[in-house]
Design a protein around this motif. Structure first.
Motif, short mmCIF file in Angstrom:
data_model
loop_
_atom_site.label_atom_id
_atom_site.label_comp_id
_atom_site.label_asym_id
_atom_site.label_seq_id
_atom_site.Cartn_x
_atom_site.Cartn_y
_atom_site.Cartn_z
N GLU A 78 3.95 5.85 2.13
CA GLU A 78 4.63 7.11 1.83
C GLU A 78 4.14 8.23 2.73
N THR A 79 2.85 8.28 2.98
CA THR A 79 2.29 9.29 3.88
C THR A 79 2.87 9.13 5.29
N HIS B 228 10.77 5.36 1.00
CA HIS B 228 9.58 5.01 1.78
C HIS B 228 9.44 3.49 1.88
N VAL C 48 2.37 9.81 -9.06
CA VAL C 48 2.42 9.44 -7.64
C VAL C 48 1.10 8.81 -7.20
N GLU C 49 0.00 9.37 -7.67
CA GLU C 49 -1.30 8.84 -7.29
C GLU C 49 -1.50 7.42 -7.81
N THR D 115 0.56 4.32 -0.93
CA THR D 115 0.02 5.61 -0.47
C THR D 115 0.13 5.72 1.05
N ALA D 116 -0.30 4.69 1.75
CA ALA D 116 -0.25 4.71 3.22
C ALA D 116 1.19 4.74 3.72
N GLY E 91 2.81 5.68 -6.98
CA GLY E 91 3.58 5.97 -5.77
C GLY E 91 4.83 6.79 -6.06
N ASN F 199 1.95 14.58 -9.99
CA ASN F 199 0.84 14.19 -9.10
C ASN F 199 0.13 12.95 -9.61
N MET G 278 5.70 15.49 -1.28
CA MET G 278 5.02 14.29 -1.79
C MET G 278 6.03 13.30 -2.39
N ASP H 41 0.86 -1.19 0.00
CA ASP H 41 0.00 0.00 0.00
C ASP H 41 0.90 1.24 0.00
#
Length: 806
Positions: free
Chosen positions: A9-10, A713, A599-600, A6-7, A603, A596, A114, A4
């Motif tokens: 990297e955040t 990440h 990445v969306e 997104t989770a 990643g 963007n 980001m 996952d």
């Protein structure tokens, strides 16, 4: 377990931000320092694009590895935020430029974070912040005090619609590149910086820095050093006409002269009525005035000009009278604005002479018939003829001889000339640093007292330039009208602003100590961090930003502000990212890649890995969606390898040990050499080995450490899950043993009747007989060989052994 991104990297971006993981420490003598720099962006409304991502990711990879190597790393970011695009957007949308800048910076910051860049976010600078441009103004005042800033009237390109000065590059076929309106040449008072005073040092000191050859060559060509002689010709009306020539040896072949249409002597002769064809001359001057310098000096353009009727020149070496022309290819702003012409030995002079019927006299023998083509050799192949006391000398012998003769006669001297011109430092716009100068009719130009800096931009009702070409600030009379700091009488502030290049000419110094309100940076901070160890940027900035910042730095060194002669120890450059198919990215083509979106969908780590894998860093590379997908598959394989397989043992496994040591050496060397694509290819190959051989905890640890600068990440998450302790990016970089980079064993495929049936591992030094024996001993092969005869064997060392059984 699913990857996952997104989770993950955040999570890690938040952790790095909260813990200040990448904060630099001034004066930390317990570690060696490393200052890595990228060109700070202009924060446009379009946001970050992949052109930014390539150099930023590259230096981030380097900075992360340097931290793992034990360095105290300064890797900062800021915003070069003054400039015309913001002002034009503000005019069109009726928004204050400061508001536009604030919003754009917020968007850029979000995008940079980001992508997981390891910038020290406590050191951000913004060139539009008064606490920053206070020191830009302060540097200008020091230049003025030392006589290196001055104001003069000069011809400029003026767009009749945009109402502003245009650079030569912005004028195409006599019209404005932006709006298509006619461009005229007009005289305008401009502030100038005397960069020419540093021309020789800007060339010489390139020997002391590690810049790539392309950068050094471009800088030297832009400065344009040439050696020769300054020679005084006489006009038949008595005036001196001074010319510069790199070929004084050819003076006896000078058969005409050319002056720029704007030359002061031409103006004087017209005023005095000395020229019989005044109307023709003035008509030509008008046409020349509508052309940019670039248009006038194109090598292949048709030669034009007008012969002056009433004044001739006198060749100083033989006393002959020669015609004088005006022509637009001679510029008043370059050299003396006058040239001697030797058509026998210069291609452009030859073409001009043929067109206007001028005499062609050979003075250097060695070529073909000079009536048919110019002979331009400058080496010892040419021998002087028709040149009086120079006859028989080679070109290289004749140049010093004629120069000495000119000096003895008082009609010339040796001279070094530079193509470089002083830096035009005025802009008649609003969104820039106010120039901190005040004009008093009694005292002349006076500096704003330093304790009154920063001189802030006034609030204006309109950002539109005025009809007379002055800055919109000029309409703010309450701000413009002031008192003279010298006599206290009425005076007016300068209403021009500085160019965008001003703030970027010293920003690397402010990063060293960004919150200092007593100096641009403390001496201690500058002595610790100077010079920048590695600066990466675009080739398009080699002849402007890079030259301007070196000039400012040398000046600050001369006045004792900075501790080094050069600002940057090393400079590298990167290639552009092109659209799919190799075309330049543009909105009109619809091929612009938005980070963007990548990445969306894939990643930040995939974006980072792909942008480093795309190709040779120094060359242009075409974007490929399939390439992005390939890098995502690679990271998925790393994730699955780490999470779905068992890993035991802290040491390197015997099967992978040699490959790991080879990979550590290769990836280490490739990062230093900016060969990021081959570094990643090495890691991909290592992952293949781990899938084939299995991998110990020690093997996986080495892999995550090497991959972490590229995909931080992912690696931090897997590092944490494995329980290695701390963070991968704060762990020492793995070391390799040279002796172990050479494998002691090799894996070979075993074919039976043309089909691969097994793999064997044998010592590298095994003989063919030993390899065959090992193959036959392998259980699967032994079973296949039962009751059969070995008819033939083929051994391809290091790869396969083929057995034919019957």
């Amino acid at each position: 377990m699913k990857y996952d991104f997104t989770a993950i990297e955040t999570k890690w971006q938040k952790k790095w931000q909260e813990e200040g993981t990448f904060a630099s420490k001034n004066g930390d003598t317990s570690k060696p320092k490393f200052y890595g720099l990228v060109e700070f962006p202009y924060p446009s409304g379009n946001g970050l694009h992949v052109g930014h991502a390539r150099p930023y990711t590259a230096m981030d990879v380097i900075a992360r590895k340097k931290r793992m190597d034990g360095y105290n790393v300064l890797f900062p970011m800021g915003y070069d935020a003054f400039g015309l695009p913001t002002e034009n957007f503000a005019i069109k949308n009726h928004i204050h430029p400061a508001k536009v800048t604030h919003d754009n910076i917020a968007n850029f910051t979000k995008q940079l974070q980001m992508l997981g860049y390891s910038f020290d976010w406590d050191r951000v600078v913004n060139t539009t912040d008064p606490s920053y441009y206070k020191w830009t103004q302060w540097i200008f005042l020091q230049l003025w005090k030392k006589g290196l800033a001055y104001k003069t009237t000069m011809p400029v390109n003026w767009c009749t619609s945009c109402k502003c000065v245009l650079a030569n590059e912005e004028v195409v076929d006599g019209v404005c590149e932006r709006c298509g309106s006619p461009v005229i040449r007009k005289e305008k008072s401009q502030w100038m910086l005397k960069i020419t005073a540093y021309a020789q040092r800007l060339i010489d000191d390139l020997d002391e820095v590690d810049f790539n050859d392309r950068v050094k060559t471009q800088q030297k060509n832009w400065i344009g050093r040439s050696t020769g002689a300054e020679v005084i010709f006489k006009a038949t009306t008595g005036e001196d006409i001074v010319v510069f020539t790199t070929r004084p040896d050819t003076l006896f072949g000078a058969t005409y002269m050319v002056l720029s249409p704007e030359h002061e002597l031409v103006k004087n002769w017209l005023t005095q009525g000395k020229l019989a064809n005044a109307d023709e001359i003035m008509a030509y001057q008008k046409v020349a005035a509508s052309k940019s310098d670039l248009e006038r000096t194109e090598l292949n353009k048709e030669k034009t000009g007008v012969r002056l009727d009433g004044v001739r020149g006198i060749n100083p070496v033989n006393g002959k009278e020669i015609p004088i022309f005006i022509s637009d290819y001679v510029l008043a702003t370059y050299g003396t604005g006058a040239i001697m012409a030797v058509p026998a030995h210069d291609d452009r002079d030859w073409e001009f002479a043929k067109k206007f019927g001028c005499e062609i006299i050979e003075v250097v023998a060695g070529g073909e018939n000079v009536q048919e083509a110019a002979f331009t050799a400058k080496d010892d192949t040419g021998v002087l003829v028709n040149s009086d006391f120079l006859n028989g000398l080679t070109v290289q012998e004749a140049i010093p001889a004629i120069t000495k003769w000119l000096e003895e006669k008082g009609i010339g001297k040796a001279k070094v000339n530079f193509k470089l011109r002083d830096w035009v430092f005025s802009r008649q716009r609003y969104w820039g640093e106010p120039i901190p100068m005040i004009y008093c009719e009694k005292c002349g130009w006076q500096p704003v007292p330093e304790d009154q800096l920063p001189l802030l931009l006034p609030e204006v009702d309109s950002y539109e330039p005025t009809d007379d070409g002055e800055s919109p600030i000029s309409k703010m009379t309450d701000w413009v009208n002031t008192t003279c700091p010298c006599c206290g009488g009425p005076a007016k502030r300068e209403t021009d602003t500085m160019p965008q290049w001003a703030g970027s000419s010293w920003y690397f110094l402010r990063y060293m100590d960004p919150h200092n309100d007593q100096a641009l940076a403390s001496k201690e901070a500058m002595e610790y961090w100077s010079p920048v160890d590695w600066y990466n940027g675009g080739m398009e900035h080699t002849t402007l930003h890079l030259l301007y910042s070196r000039f400012w730095h040398k000046f600050l060194y001369d006045i004792g502000v900075v501790p080094t002669k050069e600002p940057y120890k090393k400079r590298t450059s990167h290639g552009m990212i092109l659209g799919e198919g190799g075309e330049k990215m543009s909105k009109s083509r619809g091929n612009v890649i938005n980070p963007n979106d990548i990445v969306e969908a894939y990643g930040a780590d995939t974006m980072r890995t792909y942008i480093m894998f795309i190709g040779d860093f120094e060359k242009a590379a075409a974007w490929s969606d399939k390439g992005v997908e390939g890098c995502k598959r690679f990271l998925n394989r790393v994730w699955n390898l780490a999470t779905e397989r068992e890993h035991e043992g802290e040491a390197y496994s015997k099967a992978n040990e040699a490959a790991i040591h080879k990979a550590i050496k290769k990836v280490s060397d490739d990062i230093e050499a900016m060969k990021f694509n081959t570094a990643i290819a090495t890691l991909m190959s290592l992952v293949n080995d781990f899938y084939a051989n299995g991998a110990s905890r020690g093997d996986m640890k080495a892999l995550l450490l090497m991959l972490s600068p590229f995909a931080p990440h992912l690696c931090e998450e897997l590092w944490e899950m494995a329980g290695y302790g701390g963070q991968a990016g704060q762990h020492p970089w793995p070391e390799y043993d040279e002796s172990k980079t050479v494998a002691s064993t090799v894996q070979m495929a075993v074919q039976v009747s043309g089909k691969v049936k097994a793999n064997i591992v044998v010592p590298v030094e095994s003989t063919d007989e030993e390899i065959v024996a090992a193959a036959l001993a392998e259980p699967k092969i032994a079973k296949l060989a039962e009751g059969k005869t070995l008819v033939k064997t083929i051994v391809v060392r290091g790869k396969l052994v083929s057995l034919i059984l019957k």
